[in-house]
Design a protein around this motif. Structure first.
Motif, PDB file in Angstrom:
ATOM      1  N   GLU A  13       0.852  -1.257   0.011  1.00 10.27           N
ATOM      2  CA  GLU A  13       0.009   0.166   0.035  1.00 10.27           C
ATOM      3  C   GLU A  13       0.915   1.206   0.006  1.00 10.27           C
ATOM      4  O   GLU A  13       0.635   2.131  -0.835  1.00 10.27           O
ATOM      5  CB  GLU A  13      -1.057  -0.033   1.281  1.00 10.27           C
ATOM      6  CG  GLU A  13      -2.062  -1.001   1.148  1.00 10.27           C
ATOM      7  CD  GLU A  13      -2.921  -1.110   2.411  1.00 10.27           C
ATOM      8  OE1 GLU A  13      -2.349  -0.600   3.384  1.00 10.27           O
ATOM      9  OE2 GLU A  13      -4.037  -1.737   2.401  1.00 10.27           O
ATOM     10  N   GLN A  14       2.048   1.359   0.858  1.00  7.60           N
ATOM     11  CA  GLN A  14       2.937   2.424   0.739  1.00  7.60           C
ATOM     12  C   GLN A  14       3.438   2.433  -0.585  1.00  7.60           C
ATOM     13  O   GLN A  14       3.737   3.745  -1.194  1.00  7.60           O
ATOM     14  CB  GLN A  14       3.872   2.050   2.008  1.00  7.60           C
ATOM     15  CG  GLN A  14       3.496   2.163   3.490  1.00  7.60           C
ATOM     16  CD  GLN A  14       4.807   2.202   4.257  1.00  7.60           C
ATOM     17  OE1 GLN A  14       5.588   2.859   4.356  1.00  7.60           O
ATOM     18  NE2 GLN A  14       4.449   1.057   5.072  1.00  7.60           N
ATOM     19  N   ILE A  15       3.975   1.627  -0.977  1.00  6.66           N
ATOM     20  CA  ILE A  15       4.574   1.318  -2.431  1.00  6.66           C
ATOM     21  C   ILE A  15       3.538   2.022  -3.546  1.00  6.66           C
ATOM     22  O   ILE A  15       3.899   3.040  -4.350  1.00  6.66           O
ATOM     23  CB  ILE A  15       4.909   0.073  -3.030  1.00  6.66           C
ATOM     24  CG1 ILE A  15       6.140  -0.399  -2.050  1.00  6.66           C
ATOM     25  CG2 ILE A  15       5.337   0.236  -4.403  1.00  6.66           C
ATOM     26  CD1 ILE A  15       6.706  -1.710  -2.501  1.00  6.66           C
ATOM     27  N   ALA A  16       2.433   1.577  -3.521  1.00  2.00           N
ATOM     28  CA  ALA A  16       1.304   2.032  -4.355  1.00  2.00           C
ATOM     29  C   ALA A  16       1.114   3.692  -4.266  1.00  2.00           C
ATOM     30  O   ALA A  16       0.654   4.456  -5.160  1.00  2.00           O
ATOM     31  CB  ALA A  16       0.042   1.386  -4.119  1.00  2.00           C
ATOM     32  N   SER A  17       0.872   3.908  -3.019  1.00  2.00           N
ATOM     33  CA  SER A  17       0.739   5.681  -2.563  1.00  2.00           C
ATOM     34  C   SER A  17       1.840   6.394  -3.162  1.00  2.00           C
ATOM     35  O   SER A  17       1.746   7.507  -3.683  1.00  2.00           O
ATOM     36  CB  SER A  17       0.510   5.767  -0.881  1.00  2.00           C
ATOM     37  OG  SER A  17       0.882   7.018  -0.614  1.00  2.00           O
ATOM     38  N   GLU A  18       3.199   5.852  -2.879  1.00  2.00           N
ATOM     39  CA  GLU A  18       4.307   6.527  -3.428  1.00  2.00           C
ATOM     40  C   GLU A  18       4.460   6.854  -5.123  1.00  2.00           C
ATOM     41  O   GLU A  18       4.647   7.877  -5.625  1.00  2.00           O
ATOM     42  CB  GLU A  18       5.816   6.199  -3.071  1.00  2.00           C
ATOM     43  CG  GLU A  18       5.817   6.288  -1.395  1.00  2.00           C
ATOM     44  CD  GLU A  18       6.016   7.860  -1.203  1.00  2.00           C
ATOM     45  OE1 GLU A  18       6.561   8.714  -2.023  1.00  2.00           O
ATOM     46  OE2 GLU A  18       5.352   8.255  -0.099  1.00  2.00           O
ATOM     47  N   LYS A  19       3.841   5.688  -5.840  1.00  2.00           N
ATOM     48  CA  LYS A  19       3.860   5.930  -7.114  1.00  2.00           C
ATOM     49  C   LYS A  19       2.848   6.662  -7.625  1.00  2.00           C
ATOM     50  O   LYS A  19       3.056   7.226  -8.484  1.00  2.00           O
ATOM     51  CB  LYS A  19       3.546   4.119  -7.565  1.00  2.00           C
ATOM     52  CG  LYS A  19       4.743   3.318  -7.517  1.00  2.00           C
ATOM     53  CD  LYS A  19       4.408   1.760  -8.392  1.00  2.00           C
ATOM     54  CE  LYS A  19       5.652   0.995  -8.088  1.00  2.00           C
ATOM     55  NZ  LYS A  19       5.408  -0.466  -8.577  1.00  2.00           N
ATOM     56  N   ALA A  20       1.770   6.774  -6.846  1.00  2.00           N
ATOM     57  CA  ALA A  20       0.756   7.748  -7.246  1.00  2.00           C
ATOM     58  C   ALA A  20       1.072   9.086  -7.144  1.00  2.00           C
ATOM     59  O   ALA A  20       0.954   9.995  -7.751  1.00  2.00           O
ATOM     60  CB  ALA A  20      -0.472   7.582  -6.528  1.00  2.00           C
ATOM     61  N   ASN A  21       1.942   9.312  -5.860  1.00  2.00           N
ATOM     62  CA  ASN A  21       2.507  10.606  -5.651  1.00  2.00           C
ATOM     63  C   ASN A  21       3.669  11.062  -6.757  1.00  2.00           C
ATOM     64  O   ASN A  21       3.640  12.257  -7.335  1.00  2.00           O
ATOM     65  CB  ASN A  21       3.221  10.598  -4.304  1.00  2.00           C
ATOM     66  CG  ASN A  21       3.663  11.974  -3.989  1.00  2.00           C
ATOM     67  OD1 ASN A  21       3.049  12.932  -4.258  1.00  2.00           O
ATOM     68  ND2 ASN A  21       5.171  12.064  -3.196  1.00  2.00           N
ATOM     69  N   VAL A  22       4.324  10.168  -7.395  1.00  2.00           N
ATOM     70  CA  VAL A  22       5.192  10.208  -8.354  1.00  2.00           C
ATOM     71  C   VAL A  22       4.509  10.699  -9.743  1.00  2.00           C
ATOM     72  O   VAL A  22       5.037  11.666 -10.314  1.00  2.00           O
ATOM     73  CB  VAL A  22       6.227   8.976  -8.578  1.00  2.00           C
ATOM     74  CG1 VAL A  22       6.690   9.271  -9.789  1.00  2.00           C
ATOM     75  CG2 VAL A  22       7.334   8.712  -7.529  1.00  2.00           C
ATOM     76  N   LEU A  48      11.357   1.139   0.099  1.00  2.00           N
ATOM     77  CA  LEU A  48      10.063   0.161   0.605  1.00  2.00           C
ATOM     78  C   LEU A  48      10.169  -1.011   0.083  1.00  2.00           C
ATOM     79  O   LEU A  48       9.859  -2.171   0.568  1.00  2.00           O
ATOM     80  CB  LEU A  48       8.772   0.919   0.282  1.00  2.00           C
ATOM     81  CG  LEU A  48       8.561   1.908   0.956  1.00  2.00           C
ATOM     82  CD1 LEU A  48       7.241   2.797   0.435  1.00  2.00           C
ATOM     83  CD2 LEU A  48       8.180   1.931   2.363  1.00  2.00           C
ATOM     84  N   VAL A  49      10.515  -1.388  -1.191  1.00  2.00           N
ATOM     85  CA  VAL A  49      10.530  -2.331  -2.089  1.00  2.00           C
ATOM     86  C   VAL A  49      11.565  -3.377  -1.225  1.00  2.00           C
ATOM     87  O   VAL A  49      11.481  -4.534  -1.224  1.00  2.00           O
ATOM     88  CB  VAL A  49      10.963  -2.278  -3.363  1.00  2.00           C
ATOM     89  CG1 VAL A  49      11.393  -3.406  -4.097  1.00  2.00           C
ATOM     90  CG2 VAL A  49       9.753  -1.461  -4.311  1.00  2.00           C
ATOM     91  N   ASN A  50      12.933  -2.792  -1.061  1.00  2.00           N
ATOM     92  CA  ASN A  50      14.165  -3.431  -0.277  1.00  2.00           C
ATOM     93  C   ASN A  50      13.422  -3.893   1.103  1.00  2.00           C
ATOM     94  O   ASN A  50      13.556  -5.042   1.543  1.00  2.00           O
ATOM     95  CB  ASN A  50      15.024  -2.534   0.049  1.00  2.00           C
ATOM     96  CG  ASN A  50      15.990  -2.205  -1.430  1.00  2.00           C
ATOM     97  OD1 ASN A  50      15.628  -2.888  -2.286  1.00  2.00           O
ATOM     98  ND2 ASN A  50      16.594  -1.146  -1.752  1.00  2.00           N
ATOM     99  N   ALA A  51      12.950  -3.195   1.899  1.00  2.00           N
ATOM    100  CA  ALA A  51      12.524  -3.542   3.080  1.00  2.00           C
ATOM    101  C   ALA A  51      11.444  -4.658   2.988  1.00  2.00           C
ATOM    102  O   ALA A  51      11.428  -5.598   3.785  1.00  2.00           O
ATOM    103  CB  ALA A  51      11.424  -2.368   3.742  1.00  2.00           C
ATOM    104  N   LYS A  52      10.434  -4.584   1.953  1.00  2.00           N
ATOM    105  CA  LYS A  52       9.453  -5.552   1.775  1.00  2.00           C
ATOM    106  C   LYS A  52      10.499  -7.256   1.578  1.00  2.00           C
ATOM    107  O   LYS A  52      10.034  -7.960   2.055  1.00  2.00           O
ATOM    108  CB  LYS A  52       8.505  -5.312   0.665  1.00  2.00           C
ATOM    109  CG  LYS A  52       7.744  -6.420   0.259  1.00  2.00           C
ATOM    110  CD  LYS A  52       6.766  -6.314  -0.929  1.00  2.00           C
ATOM    111  CE  LYS A  52       5.952  -7.398  -1.382  1.00  2.00           C
ATOM    112  NZ  LYS A  52       6.474  -8.596  -1.827  1.00  2.00           N
ATOM    113  N   ASN A  56      11.149   8.589  -5.782  1.00  2.00           N
ATOM    114  CA  ASN A  56      11.446   7.323  -6.285  1.00  2.00           C
ATOM    115  C   ASN A  56      12.403   6.565  -5.429  1.00  2.00           C
ATOM    116  O   ASN A  56      12.563   5.305  -5.204  1.00  2.00           O
ATOM    117  CB  ASN A  56      12.265   7.606  -7.579  1.00  2.00           C
ATOM    118  CG  ASN A  56      11.316   7.948  -8.767  1.00  2.00           C
ATOM    119  OD1 ASN A  56      10.148   7.232  -8.835  1.00  2.00           O
ATOM    120  ND2 ASN A  56      11.544   8.533  -9.706  1.00  2.00           N
ATOM    121  N   LYS A  57      13.168   7.232  -4.760  1.00  2.00           N
ATOM    122  CA  LYS A  57      14.295   6.809  -3.775  1.00  2.00           C
ATOM    123  C   LYS A  57      13.558   6.210  -2.659  1.00  2.00           C
ATOM    124  O   LYS A  57      13.860   5.106  -1.980  1.00  2.00           O
ATOM    125  CB  LYS A  57      15.367   7.727  -3.262  1.00  2.00           C
ATOM    126  CG  LYS A  57      16.336   7.359  -2.271  1.00  2.00           C
ATOM    127  CD  LYS A  57      17.162   8.431  -1.911  1.00  2.00           C
ATOM    128  CE  LYS A  57      18.291   7.933  -0.865  1.00  2.00           C
ATOM    129  NZ  LYS A  57      19.057   8.868  -0.260  1.00  2.00           N
TER     130      LYS A  57
END
Length: 287
Positions: free
Chosen positions: A66-75, A113-117, A107-108
């Motif tokens: 969900e955090q990844i999706a939110s950040e992608k939307a922000n980008v 977040l991807v690495n943490a997952k 993006n960073k």
């Protein structure tokens, strides 16, 4: 599990089809039915435990997704704003530069977040492999190792640890406890709780009042062996007993009672140590 339920029914059906059976045959069928019911209960308990662990892991992964999706939307929103700026002659270079910086920062963060997952997925495997690396297949039959939310649980069967009906540690437990002591020393700054557990059968010894006493005495025995024989720092150790009130299986069956008679060694990292472990988890390939 449907197979285990159908076998006793088949046995009784065949017996009835053949007419009256002898008392001996009837008793054998009853014994077979009881064993299959017990095995079915054990499998059901394992399935429920696995479902609980899976649920916890799924929740953590979902939160990260969900955090990844939110950040992608922000980008995407920032990119749209940048495009508008580029198409507008009235927008200054300063604002464009600021938007580019925000996009790069987002993006960073997505990458983090991807690495943490990925590291969260592999952390349990790392810890479990470290903990079980020195245990033989025979020992793993009486030793259950699990890692849940960064906490290590080593569960030891009472028939491996103690003399029958006693809280004295048996000689045959020495080799396994020696290996577990080495594991504890590997994590030399972690807190270690030794927790005794019993089934619900009342203890029948004059010098032990009840199962509270028995579970606490057994935990204390393990603590003292780890301290005096295997040189584990006693400042790290805590002994506690939970009696019959923390069952993991059904106390109405012999197999369930055996599972509940256990001693757990719980190794708990502090928050900063837990973060260090995440940092040491192996990287997974990015798609």
């Amino acid at each position: 599990m449907k197979l285990y339920k159908s076998v006793p029914i088949m046995l009784f059906t065949l017996a009835l089809a053949a007419g009256c059976v002898s008392n001996k045959k009837y008793t054998e069928l009853q014994d077979t039915y009881a064993k299959l019911r017990e095995r079915n209960q054990e499998l059901s308990n394992k399935y429920q435990d696995s479902q609980r662990e899976l649920s916890g892991s799924t929740s953590r992964v979902k939160s990260l997704e969900e955090q990844i999706a939110s950040e992608k939307a922000n980008v995407t929103a920032l990119q749209d704003a940048l495009n508008k700026c580029l198409n507008s002659s009235s927008q200054g270079n300063v604002n464009i530069s600021k938007l580019v910086d925000e996009i790069n920062s987002s993006n960073k963060y997505i990458k983090q977040l991807v690495n943490a997952k990925n590291k969260s997925d592999s952390l349990n495997m790392v810890l479990t492999n470290n903990l079980t690396r020195s245990l033989s297949k025979e020992e793993l039959g009486d030793v259950d190792v699990q890692v849940l939310k960064g906490v290590v649980y080593i569960s030891l069967a009472d028939n491996m640890l103690y003399k029958s009906g006693s809280y004295e540690v048996s000689d045959k437990a020495g080799e396994t406890l020696n290996k577990i002591a080495k594991i504890i020393k590997d994590y030399d700054t972690y807190d270690v709780l030794i927790e005794g557990n019993t089934d619900n059968v009342p203890i029948a010894q004059t010098n032990i009042r009840n199962n509270w006493d028995l579970s606490a005495l057994r935990a204390s025995s393990v603590v003292q062996v780890l301290q005096t024989k295997y040189a584990v720092d006693p400042k790290r150790l805590t002994a506690g007993g939970r009696g019959e009130f923390n069952p993991i299986a059904d106390n109405t069956t012999a197999g369930g009672k055996a599972k509940n008679r256990r001693t757990q060694i719980i190794i708990t990292p502090k928050l900063d140590q837990f973060m260090d472990l995440i940092g040491k988890a192996p990287e997974q390939s990015q798609k």
